[in-house]
Write a protein that holds these residues in place. Structure first.
Motif, mmCIF file in Angstrom:
data_model
loop_
_atom_site.group_PDB
_atom_site.id
_atom_site.type_symbol
_atom_site.label_atom_id
_atom_site.label_comp_id
_atom_site.label_asym_id
_atom_site.label_seq_id
_atom_site.Cartn_x
_atom_site.Cartn_y
_atom_site.Cartn_z
ATOM 1 N N UNK A 89 12.758 -8.876 -12.869
ATOM 2 C CA UNK A 89 13.541 -8.069 -11.937
ATOM 3 C C UNK A 89 12.863 -6.740 -11.605
ATOM 4 N N UNK A 90 12.119 -6.196 -12.571
ATOM 5 C CA UNK A 90 11.587 -4.842 -12.432
ATOM 6 C C UNK A 90 10.091 -4.866 -12.131
ATOM 7 N N UNK A 91 9.704 -4.082 -11.130
ATOM 8 C CA UNK A 91 8.297 -3.936 -10.746
ATOM 9 C C UNK A 91 7.967 -2.448 -10.694
ATOM 10 N N UNK A 92 6.928 -2.055 -11.428
ATOM 11 C CA UNK A 92 6.473 -0.669 -11.429
ATOM 12 C C UNK A 92 5.115 -0.583 -10.752
ATOM 13 N N UNK A 93 4.968 0.377 -9.859
ATOM 14 C CA UNK A 93 3.702 0.582 -9.154
ATOM 15 C C UNK A 93 3.274 2.040 -9.330
ATOM 16 N N UNK A 94 2.025 2.233 -9.752
ATOM 17 C CA UNK A 94 1.393 3.553 -9.753
ATOM 18 C C UNK A 94 0.371 3.535 -8.630
ATOM 19 N N UNK A 95 0.531 4.415 -7.658
ATOM 20 C CA UNK A 95 -0.319 4.403 -6.465
ATOM 21 C C UNK A 95 -1.312 5.564 -6.516
ATOM 22 N N UNK A 96 -2.530 5.246 -6.974
ATOM 23 C CA UNK A 96 -3.561 6.271 -7.082
ATOM 24 C C UNK A 96 -4.280 6.542 -5.760
ATOM 25 N N UNK A 97 -3.777 6.011 -4.664
ATOM 26 C CA UNK A 97 -4.282 6.459 -3.368
ATOM 27 C C UNK A 97 -3.653 7.807 -3.012
ATOM 28 N N UNK A 98 -2.663 8.226 -3.792
ATOM 29 C CA UNK A 98 -1.997 9.510 -3.604
ATOM 30 C C UNK A 98 -2.532 10.536 -4.596
ATOM 31 N N UNK A 99 -2.536 11.819 -4.213
ATOM 32 C CA UNK A 99 -2.951 12.866 -5.157
ATOM 33 C C UNK A 99 -1.913 13.044 -6.256
ATOM 34 N N UNK A 100 -2.339 13.674 -7.342
ATOM 35 C CA UNK A 100 -1.455 13.783 -8.509
ATOM 36 C C UNK A 100 -0.250 14.681 -8.260
ATOM 37 N N UNK A 101 -0.299 15.505 -7.218
ATOM 38 C CA UNK A 101 0.840 16.362 -6.900
ATOM 39 C C UNK A 101 1.953 15.612 -6.170
ATOM 40 N N UNK A 102 1.688 14.381 -5.758
ATOM 41 C CA UNK A 102 2.692 13.554 -5.090
ATOM 42 C C UNK A 102 3.387 12.645 -6.098
ATOM 43 N N UNK A 103 4.592 12.259 -5.770
ATOM 44 C CA UNK A 103 5.359 11.354 -6.639
ATOM 45 C C UNK A 103 4.850 9.935 -6.415
ATOM 46 N N UNK A 104 3.945 9.521 -7.257
ATOM 47 C CA UNK A 104 3.195 8.277 -7.016
ATOM 48 C C UNK A 104 3.528 7.154 -7.997
ATOM 49 N N UNK A 105 4.586 7.331 -8.778
ATOM 50 C CA UNK A 105 5.095 6.235 -9.607
ATOM 51 C C UNK A 105 6.395 5.738 -8.984
ATOM 52 N N UNK A 106 6.458 4.427 -8.778
ATOM 53 C CA UNK A 106 7.609 3.790 -8.144
ATOM 54 C C UNK A 106 8.116 2.679 -9.053
ATOM 55 N N UNK A 107 9.394 2.716 -9.397
ATOM 56 C CA UNK A 107 10.014 1.650 -10.181
ATOM 57 C C UNK A 107 11.068 0.992 -9.302
ATOM 58 N N UNK A 108 10.880 -0.304 -9.034
ATOM 59 C CA UNK A 108 11.726 -1.035 -8.094
ATOM 60 C C UNK A 108 12.470 -2.150 -8.812
ATOM 61 N N UNK A 109 13.765 -2.237 -8.557
ATOM 62 C CA UNK A 109 14.577 -3.355 -9.034
ATOM 63 C C UNK A 109 14.592 -4.398 -7.920
ATOM 64 N N UNK A 110 13.820 -5.460 -8.100
ATOM 65 C CA UNK A 110 13.700 -6.494 -7.069
ATOM 66 C C UNK A 110 14.975 -7.306 -6.927
ATOM 67 N N UNK A 111 15.704 -7.461 -8.012
ATOM 68 C CA UNK A 111 16.942 -8.238 -7.977
ATOM 69 C C UNK A 111 18.010 -7.555 -7.136
ATOM 70 N N UNK A 112 18.144 -6.253 -7.322
ATOM 71 C CA UNK A 112 19.179 -5.496 -6.642
ATOM 72 C C UNK A 112 18.696 -4.831 -5.356
ATOM 73 N N UNK A 113 17.382 -4.819 -5.129
ATOM 74 C CA UNK A 113 16.852 -4.159 -3.955
ATOM 75 C C UNK A 113 17.019 -2.660 -4.019
ATOM 76 N N UNK A 114 16.713 -2.066 -5.189
ATOM 77 C CA UNK A 114 16.882 -0.629 -5.386
ATOM 78 C C UNK A 114 15.582 0.026 -5.836
ATOM 79 N N UNK A 115 15.384 1.232 -5.388
ATOM 80 C CA UNK A 115 14.327 2.076 -5.929
ATOM 81 C C UNK A 115 14.938 2.888 -7.056
ATOM 82 N N UNK A 116 14.526 2.601 -8.275
ATOM 83 C CA UNK A 116 15.140 3.243 -9.437
ATOM 84 C C UNK A 116 14.561 4.627 -9.717
ATOM 85 N N UNK A 117 13.224 4.730 -9.620
ATOM 86 C CA UNK A 117 12.555 5.996 -9.903
ATOM 87 C C UNK A 117 11.367 6.180 -8.972
#
Length: 247
Positions: A89-117
């Motif tokens: 259900x849970x997918x976490x993505x760290x996007x290093x195409x973004x600088x460290x000052x940007x919020x580049x960690x994304x935690x997605x609940x695929x089952x519920x269709x929600x962005x958790x963090x």
């Protein structure tokens, strides 16, 4: 590319016609996780319906690379097929195409269709300053490692409540456990420091997260979920078997 999300039920694509609206996003608090959910169609997903999820969660406006998102779903599906995910259900993505000052960690609940963090996350001190540009699987490199991981159990270590990460890509991140690459809290991962010096603090290779959020994040993604660290690094993109699975 045929992106698939294997879930328990199938919903018609027309269910996605309602748009999500996020007002006053306060990531790490309940404002995102309690937003109106857009459930993800289950069993078999096409690229078009995956794109709908990307749009519905406003991931583009939050800065998440579409390429990172697509590759994350592809690798998630492959790991699921191989029986490596205890919780798909849970997918976490760290996007290093973004600088460290940007919020580049994304935690997605695929089952519920929600962005958790969606929050800050560190990279290794030898991977770069503002941007993470070089990566390694070698011990004592103090660099981040790209690719797919499966989250392991939690433990209390030098940084308190922490999460083990098992690297699933040979030669790319499979030394993660031996290197002690884990998710943990760090007080140097904060906006104030980023504004002061142009980049947040860096780790020895671990994806460290803010102190006031780490328990909730780790509690949500522990024990067998997919964790993907992305960069538009051509060496990785050309050699990863998980993002080049047969369709």
């Amino acid at each position: 590319m045929n992106l698939r999300i294997n879930k328990k039920y199938i919903l018609p694509c027309t269910f996605f016609t309602c748009l999500l609206t996020f007002s006053g996003i306060s990531v790490g608090k309940k404002s995102i996780s309690e937003a109106t959910a857009v459930p993800v169609a289950a069993s078999v997903k096409t690229e078009s319906t995956a794109a709908v999820l990307y749009d519905q969660l406003s991931l583009d406006s939050l800065g998440l690379s579409k390429e990172a998102f697509d590759y994350a779903l592809t690798g998630h599906d492959k790991l699921l097929q191989e029986g490596k995910l205890q919780n798909d259900d849970i997918l976490t993505i760290v996007d290093f195409s973004l600088p460290s000052t940007k919020k580049r960690l994304f935690v997605i609940d695929l089952e519920q269709g929600k962005l958790l963090f969606n929050t800050l996350v560190s990279h290794g001190r030898n991977s770069g300053k503002e941007m993470a540009t070089t990566f390694s699987n070698s011990p004592e490199s103090f660099k981040s490692s790209l690719g797919f991981y499966v989250t392991g159990p939690t433990y209390k270590g030098a940084h308190g409540y922490s999460l083990r990460l098992v690297g699933e890509e040979q030669g790319i991140n499979d030394n993660a456990l031996a290197r002690g690459i884990v998710m943990h809290a760090a007080d140097y991962v904060n906006d104030k420091l980023g504004r002061l010096q142009g980049y947040i603090g860096r780790s020895l290779g671990c994806p460290a997260v803010p102190v006031n959020m780490h328990k909730k994040i780790i509690g949500s993604i522990r024990n067998g979920t997919c964790f993907f660290v992305y960069s538009p690094d051509q060496r990785y993109l050309q050699t990863s078997k998980l993002i080049h699975q047969a369709v």
